[in-house]
Design an enzyme around this catalytic site. Structure first.
Site, PDB file in Angstrom:
ATOM      1  N   GLU A   1     -20.337 -36.327  -8.538  1.00  0.00           N
ATOM      2  CA  GLU A   1     -20.961 -35.107  -7.714  1.00  0.00           C
ATOM      3  C   GLU A   1     -20.187 -35.353  -6.009  1.00  0.00           C
ATOM      4  O   GLU A   1     -19.780 -34.182  -5.803  1.00  0.00           O
ATOM      5  CB  GLU A   1     -22.231 -35.326  -7.493  1.00  0.00           C
ATOM      6  CG  GLU A   1     -23.013 -35.044  -8.582  1.00  0.00           C
ATOM      7  CD  GLU A   1     -22.795 -33.788  -9.218  1.00  0.00           C
ATOM      8  OE1 GLU A   1     -22.503 -32.688  -8.713  1.00  0.00           O
ATOM      9  OE2 GLU A   1     -23.142 -33.658 -10.436  1.00  0.00           O
TER      10      GLU A   1
ATOM     11  N   HIS B   1     -16.749 -33.303  -6.361  1.00  0.00           N
ATOM     12  CA  HIS B   1     -17.006 -31.822  -6.354  1.00  0.00           C
ATOM     13  C   HIS B   1     -16.917 -31.292  -4.704  1.00  0.00           C
ATOM     14  O   HIS B   1     -16.432 -30.736  -4.327  1.00  0.00           O
ATOM     15  CB  HIS B   1     -18.355 -31.261  -6.811  1.00  0.00           C
ATOM     16  CG  HIS B   1     -18.328 -31.159  -8.331  1.00  0.00           C
ATOM     17  ND1 HIS B   1     -17.475 -30.463  -8.855  1.00  0.00           N
ATOM     18  CD2 HIS B   1     -19.351 -31.717  -9.229  1.00  0.00           C
ATOM     19  CE1 HIS B   1     -17.646 -30.522 -10.360  1.00  0.00           C
ATOM     20  NE2 HIS B   1     -18.644 -31.219 -10.389  1.00  0.00           N
TER      21      HIS B   1
ATOM     22  N   GLU C   1     -14.782 -29.873 -13.479  1.00  0.00           N
ATOM     23  CA  GLU C   1     -15.709 -31.264 -13.978  1.00  0.00           C
ATOM     24  C   GLU C   1     -14.755 -32.360 -14.216  1.00  0.00           C
ATOM     25  O   GLU C   1     -15.018 -33.370 -13.982  1.00  0.00           O
ATOM     26  CB  GLU C   1     -16.513 -30.608 -15.186  1.00  0.00           C
ATOM     27  CG  GLU C   1     -17.524 -29.668 -14.795  1.00  0.00           C
ATOM     28  CD  GLU C   1     -18.644 -29.998 -13.845  1.00  0.00           C
ATOM     29  OE1 GLU C   1     -18.873 -31.202 -13.956  1.00  0.00           O
ATOM     30  OE2 GLU C   1     -18.928 -29.442 -13.132  1.00  0.00           O
TER      31      GLU C   1
END
Length: 175
Positions: free
Chosen positions: A56, A59, A114
């Protein structure tokens, strides 16, 4: 639970919270907001959760949410261009054709993002001296939830492939 950390790549402050819910999920936004659901934490080891958090944070560091907004604007422009033409494509553009194009575009960008976030997590864990095994095994656990069916609209690569990629990186580091 809430805390703040500095992101290791671009200095964006990372603010995380845990939501108490049985859902298995985690997500991030470009402003450094990282959210993890307790259902995910309940099914994973601490090392696996570290891998998810690194993902995360990837990202956030790579600005994927900002890129998604740009993709959404490009998709809207493509819909408008198709609807300006005549014939069947124009009639379908506001519904089926537009939805199809948007689904394919968004899934393609999401899968590559991803994978980038997976690699970011691996590199972050390794840099901090944290085992990378948990990242691979977290994907194994997610694979049991998602099944094996693949679609061109899937926004994430299959978890089994993601686990294999991380295991290949671990093996290459041992050489």
């Amino acid at each position: 639970m809430e805390d703040n950390y500095e992101d290791v790549k671009n200095g964006t402050p990372v603010n995380y919270k845990v939501y108490l819910t049985s859902d298995v999920n985690a997500w991030a936004m470009a402003n450094g907001c990282v959210r993890v659901y307790s259902g995910l934490m309940d099914m994973m080891t601490d090392n696996e959760v570290e891998g998810v958090l690194g993902h995360e944070m990837g990202h956030v560091a790579m600005g994927h949410t900002r890129e998604k907004m740009q993709t959404a604007y490009a998709t809207m422009a493509a819909r408008d261009a198709v609807s300006a033409t005549s014939g069947v494509a124009s009639q379908l553009s506001q519904s089926q054709l537009g939805d199809l194009a948007e689904g394919v575009i968004n899934a393609t960008f999401s899968r590559s993002e991803e994978s980038e976030a997976d690699d970011f997590s691996y590199d972050l864990l390794k840099k901090r001296g944290i085992s990378t095994q948990g990242l691979a095994s977290s994907f194994d656990k997610l694979a049991t939830l998602s099944g094996t069916a693949k679609s061109m609209f899937d926004s994430h690569p299959p978890s089994t492939e993601r686990a294999q990629h991380i295991r290949e990186r671990i093996a290459a580091d041992k050489k």
